[in-house]
Design a protein around this motif. Structure first.
Motif, PDB file in Angstrom:
ATOM      1  N   THR A  49       1.885   6.391  -7.049  1.00 19.89           N
ATOM      2  CA  THR A  49       0.836   7.310  -7.493  1.00 19.89           C
ATOM      3  C   THR A  49       1.273   8.759  -7.335  1.00 19.89           C
ATOM      4  N   ARG A  78       2.131  14.422  -1.186  1.00 22.94           N
ATOM      5  CA  ARG A  78       1.339  13.193  -1.043  1.00 22.94           C
ATOM      6  C   ARG A  78      -0.122  13.527  -0.758  1.00 22.94           C
ATOM      7  N   GLU A 133       1.118   3.955  -3.068  1.00 27.47           N
ATOM      8  CA  GLU A 133       0.833   5.378  -2.845  1.00 27.47           C
ATOM      9  C   GLU A 133       2.004   6.237  -3.314  1.00 27.47           C
ATOM     10  N   THR A 136       0.827  -1.204   0.000  1.00 25.71           N
ATOM     11  CA  THR A 136       0.000   0.000   0.000  1.00 25.71           C
ATOM     12  C   THR A 136       0.862   1.255   0.000  1.00 25.71           C
ATOM     13  N   SER A 137       1.883   1.265   0.853  1.00 27.47           N
ATOM     14  CA  SER A 137       2.779   2.430   0.925  1.00 27.47           C
ATOM     15  C   SER A 137       3.519   2.630  -0.391  1.00 27.47           C
TER      16      SER A 137
END
Length: 915
Positions: A113, A275, A110, A106-107
């Motif tokens: 992205t 972020r 992200e 997940t990290s």
């Protein structure tokens, strides 16, 4: 302890698998871990162990196996617990490799992205190392584990795709072709893998193979699924056929030739904002290091740097961005639309550097790109914000003192290898960095001068900083080659009225309020000062927090050059400053004293400038009024030497000063002289002040001068001090000045301490406290507490002594009264000596003496006797090395740290450790 299911199921402690027992124990553990943290029913566990043919005693056998499993896991883990008709294994997030894997994926996704491809690659690669084989190993096809194994395998494939995407963004296409080919063979219907293979082959110059991979996929999709390739795959095929430059990697942002220093907090905050949002603008003065910081943020990301400084018109912004992205213009198509099409699916970072002169064009294009490109992020730099929705502004100030010194030392050492970084970072270097406001460009340009002349010589010549820093950086852009060029660029962008206010604001030293700017800088026919000031703040030429503003020293020096000799402006500045000081003087004997002292300290630069201007002009009225009103500031904050010098210069201008104004200034000069031990000068000034006050019919002024005279006699050891101070009390009461009466009574209490009349000292302080509370005088009350502390300590009332010392510290701290705090430290040393901690005694004594000397305060004779006896006793009892170490450490502590440390010593019951 870590439970592992990404491969053979096992429990690992300190890197070694635990012996769990037989196969059924591992099977039970696998069933529990497939639903970690949830209750698994006894029926489901029975099915997991025996399928459709369980023994009659299955329940008892499961209970036994669970007990055995629990014993195998202890003491590292409590093991499974029973309840609700089944068993549950509670596992923390960091105790199960599948959860750690999912968190890293997940990290990493992200980060991908957000365009931070280096971080994404590291996290995803780290996640994939958790795998040792198929999830749940030999149990992967079992009903109890199948769903979780399938989920984890899908997540693994997604992590692989994302990690490879990060590799491709980092230019590692050659390294991943073989891996991708194998993955596509194993997963022929997974379009994401095929898309990455095609792109990798294209970037390796293997266009034919890339096109073949597409055709192969198209046939497989048609035969097995009856569908065409997804639009993204089709667009990539078309782009490869056209050899679209957009498929190439962004050109790498040039690596700066010099090291990057400091800015850890800036980097972390900017990355966090990128972020959380999609547009961040770095604002700050020219030379603050915005561009260098933006490059550092962009490093390791898919990023394009667009340098806007050379452009002259907003219409040139889109073509500049197109050139950076290698987007070619097309007939009948708007360039902005082509850019949006190019960036639509890109998780990249567009760095728009130096936007301040093209704000309209940059804002329009940035707004459109952010609206049309959901994964794009923009980092802009400029002297003001873009002003569009969703923008997050991060102000870039100068470097902190440590980083400034490190930068200067490194750059000097680069020019002169024989000068080490440590030797370049000396006291003069620290002064240079401070006066340059930590601006990286100014420091970099200074390095050449320091290398040639030495830090001491450069520090002495910084008043002519534009001459000293005139050396050019030949590789910088024209507007960054000299410090003057940087400021010329900003200055030329200002509207004429704003430019004129900028020049006038140079009259302020150390900062100003909006009220001050309006009072001093307003000119009839010009726009409101508030409007122009807001524009200067917006353009980073003025810094401020909404209540107080300032020009950086380098910026102010530039503005002063443009201001020239404007006598009327300087007169207005001096008059306004005198008004502030006069208002403060009226409030400095009351509850608002700490507030006004802070205000005066903030205005100290303006006060000095106004005094110097008044003296240069021969304006005795303004100079003496200013100097004569500032005794509380100079006294409380320890500016004794400076205060005496200003007063001496002002009092030398005799004509045009009313007697009462001169009397107040003389009394101030007398008080400062006495505190510094110049008793003759203090007595003479006090006598003249009293004479002028009596002649002018000012009994309160006469009483004040008598108090100063009595203080001078007391310091000199003259027994007449008591009679003079008692007369001062009488005259102050007759004049209705209870505050002055209270101060005189406090000094009488001190004379009682000196004569060991401790009961009398208490009585004097009690009487004086009533007057001082009625007057609302916090300084006088702090002195009352320290005198009573001494009396209590000498009479053996240790608890009261500590209570009074705490109160004195609190009072003096609120006023930043450095002389008073030095006496508190001395009394703290007495407390430490009573407790038997002689090293602590010397530490506090040294800090007290250093604090007293730092403000050049003289000794009250009896305090000197107490101090010397205390130190002598400790010196006799301590080894020489221990005494020297404690004295050295205490002397180096600094007043703030020493007082905070003493306050901690006194926390708790006053009677603790006091016998």
């Amino acid at each position: 302890m870590e439970f592992q299911v990404l491969g053979t199921v096992r429990a690992v402690e300190a890197g070694s698998p635990l012996p769990l027992g037989g196969p059924r124990h591992r099977r039970l553990l696998a069933a529990l871990l497939a639903q970690a943290g949830e209750t698994v029913s006894a029926d489901r566990l029975t099915e997991a162990l025996w399928g459709d043919d369980p023994p009659r005693s299955a329940g008892e056998m499961i209970h036994v196996r669970m007990s055995e499993l629990r014993a195998a896991l202890r003491p590292a883990h409590p093991g499974p617990v029973s309840g609700d008709g089944g068993y549950r294994l509670d596992v923390a997030d960091d105790e199960l490799d599948a959860r750690t894997f999912a968190r890293l994926v997940t990290s990493g996704s992200e980060a991908l992205t957000a365009g931070d491809v280096t971080a994404a690659r590291d996290r995803l690669a780290g996640a994939l190392t958790k795998w040792r084989g198929p999830a749940f190993g030999e149990f992967a096809a079992e009903p109890f584990a199948r769903a979780e194994a399938v989920r984890l395998e899908a997540l693994r494939l997604q992590a692989l795709e994302d990690r490879i995407a990060a590799d491709l963004a980092l230019g590692r296409q050659a390294a991943v072709v073989a891996e991708l080919s194998a993955l596509v063979t194993d997963h022929p219907l997974r379009e994401g893998l095929r898309e990455r293979l095609m792109l990798a082959l294209h970037r390796c110059g293997r266009q034919a193979e890339a096109l073949h991979a597409y055709e192969e996929g198209r046939e497989i999709f048609a035969e097995e699924l009856g569908v065409d390739p997804a639009p993204a795959l089709t667009r990539l095929h078309t782009a490869i056929l056209r050899r679209d430059p957009a498929l190439d990697l962004p050109p790498p942002i040039a690596t700066p030739l010099t090291s990057f220093v400091g800015r850890d907090r800036d980097l972390a905050e900017i990355r966090a904002r990128l972020r959380a949002g999609r547009l961040v603008t770095l604002t700050g003065a020219g030379g603050a290091g915005k561009s260098r910081l933006a490059v550092e943020v962009a490093t390791g990301r898919t990023a394009w740097l667009v340098e806007l400084a050379p452009l002259s018109h907003p219409d040139q912004v889109a073509p500049a961005v197109a050139a950076a992205l290698r987007v070619r213009e097309r007939p009948q198509r708007m360039l902005a639309a082509l850019l949006a099409e190019r960036l639509h699916d890109t998780a990249g970072l567009l760095v728009l550097d130096n936007c301040e002169h093209l704000l309209d064009g940059v804002a329009a294009l940035a707004g459109q790109l952010l609206a049309d490109c959901p994964r794009l992020r923009i980092l802009a730099t400029g002297r003001e914000r873009l002003g569009i929705a969703g923008e997050q502004v991060w102000p870039v100030d100068g470097l902190d003192p440590a980083s400034s010194l490190l930068l200067l030392a490194a750059r000097v050492a680069a020019i002169r290898p024989d000068i080490t970084a440590d030797s370049a970072a000396d006291g003069a270097a620290a002064q240079i960095c401070r006066r340059l406001d930590g601006l990286p460009l100014a420091i970099e340009l200074t390095a050449a001068a320091v290398a040639a002349l030495g830090a001491d010589q450069v520090a002495e010549r910084l008043d002519d900083r534009f001459g000293v820093l005139g050396a050019e950086s030949r590789t910088a852009s024209p507007r960054h080659r000299t410090l003057r060029a940087v400021l010329d660029w900003s200055y030329d962008l200002l509207d004429p009225p704003v430019r004129r206010l900028f020049d006038r604001l140079a009259v302020f030293v150390g900062g100003f309020t909006l009220e001050a700017a309006e009072a001093v800088g307003a000119v009839e026919g010009e726009p409101p000062v508030a409007w122009s000031l807001a524009a200067l703040v917006e353009k980073s030429l003025v810094t401020g927090d909404g209540s107080r503003y300032r020009l950086l020293e380098t910026v102010r020096a530039y503005a002063l050059e443009h201001l020239g000799d404007d006598a009327d402006l300087r007169d207005r500045h001096a008059a306004y400053t005198l008004g502030v000081v006069s208002s403060a003087r009226r409030a400095l004997r009351g509850v608002q004293e700490p507030v006004w002292l802070r205000r005066l300290e903030a205005e100290h630069g303006n006060i000095r400038a106004a005094l110097e201007w008044s003296l240069q002009r021969g304006d005795a009225g303004t100079a003496v009024r200013l100097a004569g009103s500032l005794y509380p500031l100079w006294d409380r904050h320890g500016h004794y030497r400076e205060g005496r010098e200003w007063l001496a210069r002002a009092l030398a201008l005799r004509p045009g000063v009313p007697p009462l104004v001169r009397a107040r200034a003389l009394d101030s000069a007398a008080g400062l002289a006495v505190i510094q031990g110049d008793f003759a000068a203090g007595a003479a000034a006090a006598e003249e002040s009293a004479s002028l006050s009596r002649a002018a019919g000012d009994p309160a002024g006469a009483a004040r001068a008598l108090t100063t005279s009595g203080l001078a006699l007391f310091y000199a050891g003259d027994t007449r001090a008591v009679d003079v101070l008692e007369e001062s009390v009488r005259q102050a009461r007759a004049a209705g000045d209870r505050g002055q009466a209270g101060f005189a009574l406090m000094y009488l209490g001190a004379t009682d301490l000196a004569r060991s009349r401790f009961v009398a000292a208490f009585a004097r302080c009690d009487e004086g406290e009533a007057d001082l509370r009625a007057a609302g005088d916090p300084e006088g009350l702090a002195w009352i507490h320290i005198v009573r502390c001494g009396a209590a300590w000498r009479t053996g009332d240790r608890a009261r002594g500590v209570t009074e010392l705490r109160a004195a510290i609190s009072g003096f701290r609120s006023l930043d009264h450095r002389w008073g705090l030095s006496i508190c430290l001395q009394m703290g040393a007495e407390v430490a000596a009573f407790r038997g901690d002689l090293s602590r005694t010397i530490w506090l004594a040294a800090s007290a003496e250093t604090a007293r000397e730092s403000v050049a305060a003289g000794w009250m004779p009896f305090l000197k006797v107490w101090f010397e006896a205390l130190v002598a006793a400790a010196r006799d009892a301590l080894p020489v090395a221990a005494f020297d170490a404690a004295w050295r450490d205490g002397a180096a502590a600094g007043l703030d740290r020493a007082i905070a440390s003493l306050a901690e010593d006194l926390v708790g019951s006053p009677t603790e450790d006091l016998g």
